[in-house]
Design a protein around this motif. Sequence first.
Motif, short mmCIF file in Angstrom:
data_model
loop_
_atom_site.label_atom_id
_atom_site.label_comp_id
_atom_site.label_asym_id
_atom_site.label_seq_id
_atom_site.Cartn_x
_atom_site.Cartn_y
_atom_site.Cartn_z
N ASP A 255 0.86 -1.18 0.00
CA ASP A 255 0.00 0.00 0.00
C ASP A 255 0.90 1.23 0.00
O ASP A 255 1.52 1.56 1.01
CB ASP A 255 -0.91 -0.01 1.23
CG ASP A 255 -1.90 1.15 1.24
OD1 ASP A 255 -2.14 1.71 0.16
OD2 ASP A 255 -2.41 1.49 2.32
N VAL A 256 0.98 1.91 -1.14
CA VAL A 256 1.83 3.09 -1.26
C VAL A 256 0.95 4.31 -1.46
O VAL A 256 -0.02 4.28 -2.22
CB VAL A 256 2.85 2.93 -2.42
CG1 VAL A 256 2.17 2.65 -3.74
CG2 VAL A 256 3.73 4.16 -2.52
N TYR A 257 1.29 5.40 -0.76
CA TYR A 257 0.48 6.61 -0.81
C TYR A 257 1.31 7.79 -0.29
O TYR A 257 2.43 7.60 0.21
CB TYR A 257 -0.79 6.45 0.04
CG TYR A 257 -0.52 6.01 1.47
CD1 TYR A 257 -0.48 6.94 2.51
CD2 TYR A 257 -0.30 4.67 1.79
CE1 TYR A 257 -0.23 6.56 3.82
CE2 TYR A 257 -0.06 4.28 3.10
CZ TYR A 257 -0.01 5.22 4.11
OH TYR A 257 0.23 4.82 5.41
N PHE A 258 0.77 8.99 -0.40
CA PHE A 258 1.40 10.18 0.17
C PHE A 258 0.57 10.65 1.36
O PHE A 258 -0.66 10.64 1.31
CB PHE A 258 1.48 11.30 -0.88
CG PHE A 258 2.38 10.99 -2.03
CD1 PHE A 258 3.76 11.05 -1.90
CD2 PHE A 258 1.85 10.65 -3.27
CE1 PHE A 258 4.60 10.76 -2.97
CE2 PHE A 258 2.68 10.37 -4.35
CZ PHE A 258 4.05 10.42 -4.20
N MET A 259 1.24 11.07 2.43
CA MET A 259 0.55 11.53 3.62
C MET A 259 1.07 12.91 3.99
O MET A 259 2.22 13.07 4.42
CB MET A 259 0.77 10.55 4.78
CG MET A 259 -0.27 10.66 5.85
SD MET A 259 -1.85 9.99 5.26
CE MET A 259 -2.91 10.41 6.65
#
Length: 218
Positions: A49-53
Amino acid sequence: MELKNIKKKYIIATVLILILATLLFVFAWLLKDDTVKNVGVSNFITNGDVYFMQGTTRTEVTEYIKGGQIKVNTFDTTAPNFVGNLRFDVKQKGLSPCYLRVRLLEQWVDDKTEDIMPGDNIPYDYNTTTSTEKHKWYDNKRNDLCFYYYGSGDGKLNTYDNKTDSTKPQEVIPFLKGTGSYLGVDSGTSLYITFKVETVQPNRLAAFWYIEKLPWEK
């Protein structure tokens, strides 16, 4: 008579070639089938699960995909896709122990010419082997571009909690948590990143990862 013999030899040779081709096809099919079976014996499901926070705001990387890779901003801290906002978690579920690693591929590209360029050695933030956290990682990126799950030191990830209830969610294992205080400069070069999660049963290291021991055991 001589012409008949030539035709006869030609027919025999043709038949032999067809038989040989058939045997090779069957042999190749058996090898392929065996490989599929070997892969299928694993009792675990693993996803990344890759994302920007950015603060409490989550941005999906699908907004920054180009050519199958994630375009990451390395110099503008206000950009949603700033490298410091990059996060990667592993979601794991299974009935048996396994080894886990994450392959991190980086490509620096000139924005105008699209040529591959040299770039910074980014100090990614993750739980190192000296961390007090439950889930720890070993950095072997210099040798094979991979971070290996270290755990308590044996590298094994056990997920027996899911054995009695198949509806339980996958365990979330945090990996990449940003880049600390790293800040690049606008040099006209962009960073593109690709992640690949790989799991293998403890007795299949050599067969699938082509290593006899885990990196810290050497």
